[in-house]
Write a protein that holds these residues in place. Structure first.
Motif, PDB file in Angstrom:
ATOM      1  N   ASP A 125       0.762  -1.263  -0.071  1.00  0.00           N
ATOM      2  CA  ASP A 125      -0.025  -0.039   0.087  1.00  0.00           C
ATOM      3  C   ASP A 125       0.920   1.159  -0.017  1.00  0.00           C
ATOM      4  O   ASP A 125       0.337   2.329  -0.411  1.00  0.00           O
ATOM      5  N   ALA A 126       2.160   1.107   0.447  1.00  0.00           N
ATOM      6  CA  ALA A 126       3.124   2.466   0.535  1.00  0.00           C
ATOM      7  C   ALA A 126       3.900   2.239  -0.591  1.00  0.00           C
ATOM      8  O   ALA A 126       4.042   1.217  -1.336  1.00  0.00           O
ATOM      9  N   PRO A 127       4.237   3.516  -1.127  1.00  0.00           N
ATOM     10  CA  PRO A 127       5.274   3.792  -2.269  1.00  0.00           C
ATOM     11  C   PRO A 127       6.373   2.876  -2.135  1.00  0.00           C
ATOM     12  O   PRO A 127       7.072   2.797  -0.919  1.00  0.00           O
ATOM     13  N   GLU A 128       6.788   2.257  -3.060  1.00  0.00           N
ATOM     14  CA  GLU A 128       7.993   1.252  -3.062  1.00  0.00           C
ATOM     15  C   GLU A 128       9.315   2.289  -2.561  1.00  0.00           C
ATOM     16  O   GLU A 128      10.042   1.615  -1.843  1.00  0.00           O
ATOM     17  N   ASP A 129       9.484   3.424  -3.080  1.00  0.00           N
ATOM     18  CA  ASP A 129      10.511   4.078  -2.522  1.00  0.00           C
ATOM     19  C   ASP A 129      10.643   4.130  -1.099  1.00  0.00           C
ATOM     20  O   ASP A 129      11.743   4.445  -0.337  1.00  0.00           O
ATOM     21  N   HIS A 130       9.319   4.531  -0.264  1.00  0.00           N
ATOM     22  CA  HIS A 130       9.262   4.786   1.093  1.00  0.00           C
ATOM     23  C   HIS A 130       9.489   3.571   1.671  1.00  0.00           C
ATOM     24  O   HIS A 130      10.022   3.675   2.722  1.00  0.00           O
ATOM     25  N   ILE A 131       9.128   2.391   1.357  1.00  0.00           N
ATOM     26  CA  ILE A 131       9.741   1.080   2.028  1.00  0.00           C
ATOM     27  C   ILE A 131      11.008   0.883   1.944  1.00  0.00           C
ATOM     28  O   ILE A 131      11.684   0.617   2.881  1.00  0.00           O
ATOM     29  N   GLU A 132      11.453   1.324   0.712  1.00  0.00           N
ATOM     30  CA  GLU A 132      12.920   0.984   0.400  1.00  0.00           C
ATOM     31  C   GLU A 132      13.545   1.925   1.733  1.00  0.00           C
ATOM     32  O   GLU A 132      14.639   1.349   2.372  1.00  0.00           O
ATOM     33  N   THR A 133      13.413   3.159   1.630  1.00  0.00           N
ATOM     34  CA  THR A 133      13.974   4.046   2.791  1.00  0.00           C
ATOM     35  C   THR A 133      13.798   3.607   4.178  1.00  0.00           C
ATOM     36  O   THR A 133      14.728   3.511   4.991  1.00  0.00           O
ATOM     37  N   SER A 134      12.582   3.127   4.543  1.00  0.00           N
ATOM     38  CA  SER A 134      12.380   2.525   5.509  1.00  0.00           C
ATOM     39  C   SER A 134      13.010   1.172   6.081  1.00  0.00           C
ATOM     40  O   SER A 134      13.794   0.980   7.246  1.00  0.00           O
ATOM     41  N   LEU A 135      13.336   0.454   5.331  1.00  0.00           N
ATOM     42  CA  LEU A 135      13.958  -0.794   5.375  1.00  0.00           C
ATOM     43  C   LEU A 135      15.663  -0.366   5.473  1.00  0.00           C
ATOM     44  O   LEU A 135      16.183  -0.875   6.157  1.00  0.00           O
ATOM     45  N   ARG A 136      16.359   0.553   4.969  1.00  0.00           N
ATOM     46  CA  ARG A 136      17.499   1.006   5.281  1.00  0.00           C
ATOM     47  C   ARG A 136      17.734   1.605   6.630  1.00  0.00           C
ATOM     48  O   ARG A 136      18.864   1.804   7.288  1.00  0.00           O
ATOM     49  N   ALA A 137      16.512   1.924   7.314  1.00  0.00           N
ATOM     50  CA  ALA A 137      16.547   2.425   8.586  1.00  0.00           C
ATOM     51  C   ALA A 137      16.471   1.545   9.845  1.00  0.00           C
ATOM     52  O   ALA A 137      16.836   2.151  10.789  1.00  0.00           O
ATOM     53  N   ILE A 138      16.466   0.166   9.337  1.00  0.00           N
ATOM     54  CA  ILE A 138      16.270  -0.861  10.464  1.00  0.00           C
ATOM     55  C   ILE A 138      17.309  -1.937  10.166  1.00  0.00           C
ATOM     56  O   ILE A 138      17.635  -1.997   9.136  1.00  0.00           O
ATOM     57  N   VAL A 139      17.364  -2.749  11.361  1.00  0.00           N
ATOM     58  CA  VAL A 139      18.106  -3.961  11.039  1.00  0.00           C
ATOM     59  C   VAL A 139      17.299  -5.050  11.831  1.00  0.00           C
ATOM     60  O   VAL A 139      16.452  -4.762  12.883  1.00  0.00           O
ATOM     61  N   GLY A 140      17.440  -6.305  11.460  1.00  0.00           N
ATOM     62  CA  GLY A 140      16.572  -7.413  12.090  1.00  0.00           C
ATOM     63  C   GLY A 140      17.514  -7.963  13.500  1.00  0.00           C
ATOM     64  O   GLY A 140      18.547  -7.877  13.536  1.00  0.00           O
ATOM     65  N   LEU A 141      16.468  -8.691  14.031  1.00  0.00           N
ATOM     66  CA  LEU A 141      16.920  -9.291  15.402  1.00  0.00           C
ATOM     67  C   LEU A 141      16.497 -10.846  15.194  1.00  0.00           C
ATOM     68  O   LEU A 141      15.303 -10.829  15.032  1.00  0.00           O
ATOM     69  N   GLU A 142      17.300 -11.800  15.519  1.00  0.00           N
ATOM     70  CA  GLU A 142      17.018 -13.105  15.824  1.00  0.00           C
ATOM     71  C   GLU A 142      17.568 -13.493  16.911  1.00  0.00           C
ATOM     72  O   GLU A 142      18.852 -13.633  17.248  1.00  0.00           O
ATOM     73  N   ILE A 143      16.741 -14.449  17.792  1.00  0.00           N
ATOM     74  CA  ILE A 143      16.979 -15.060  19.094  1.00  0.00           C
ATOM     75  C   ILE A 143      16.505 -16.457  18.923  1.00  0.00           C
ATOM     76  O   ILE A 143      15.422 -16.757  19.016  1.00  0.00           O
TER      77      ILE A 143
END
Length: 207
Positions: free
Chosen positions: A139-157
């Motif tokens: 639902d969000a523009p692809e460029d907005h999603i790509e920017t959001s993904l660059r701002a986070i990192v994943g965690l796995e436990i």
């Protein structure tokens, strides 16, 4: 965690059930600056927890750190007036009932946009499922999603050890436990119905 035998919950399906029902956890790690606590939602996949944080979070530098996660289920004040035994002997006092799960493991930091996107799709599909018109990542523009993904990192436990404390009046006779369930349903405050339901399930594990 102090663990009287009567409150010790070991059934994997019960512990995992609480995590799925109450996925917002307190994640505690130890760094050079001492203990730190972060509050994050997690997705349980088998025996592994997945989450994400902002790239600026100190957890990004904690790859490999020992971690403790606390998942808090329903809780509530218990009045001694709800115990039939109180009206017979007067020898009862207030308490607090609750259910909590502790997970121990090591933190793995994942900096992979494909992995993160898959996690975000899973999380949003899960938590949007009850909405009349569920929001999707697309639902969000692809460029907005790509920017959001660059701002986070994943965690796995990966879960190394898991323990549950379900303090639900198991140390009382059945009449008192039923009295508490009835008292919670009558009070009907925040979380009371959920706590009563959990106690009722303990009374009848097949329910």
């Amino acid at each position: 965690m102090y663990m009287p035998k009567s409150f010790h919950e070991t059934r994997r399906e019960t512990l995992h059930g609480l995590i799925r029902a109450y996925p917002f956890a307190t994640l505690v790690t130890h760094s050079a600056g001492g203990l730190t606590a972060n509050h994050l939602p997690f997705e349980l996949v088998g025996d592994v927890l997945h989450g994400h944080v902002a790239r600026g979070n100190e957890l990004v530098q904690a790859d490999g750190a020992e971690a403790l996660l606390t998942f808090q289920g329903p809780d509530g004040y218990i009045s001694p007036n709800w115990y039939p035994s109180k009206h017979e002997t007067g020898r009862e006092v207030p308490t607090w009932n609750y259910a909590v799960v502790h997970v121990h493991g090591r933190l793995r930091v994942i900096d992979d946009a494909t992995w993160l996107r898959r996690l975000l799709e899973t999380l949003t599909d899960h938590h949007e499922a009850t909405q009349p018109q569920p929001w999707r990542i697309t639902d969000a523009p692809e460029d907005h999603i790509e920017t959001s993904l660059r701002a986070i990192v994943g965690l796995e436990i990966a879960i190394d050890r898991i323990e549950g404390k379900f303090k639900l009046s198991q140390n009382h006779p059945e009449a008192n436990r039923l009295g508490v369930i009835g008292g919670l349903r009558l009070r009907d405050g925040d979380g009371d119905a959920e706590l009563a339901d959990l106690m009722a399930q303990q009374e009848d594990p097949q329910s």
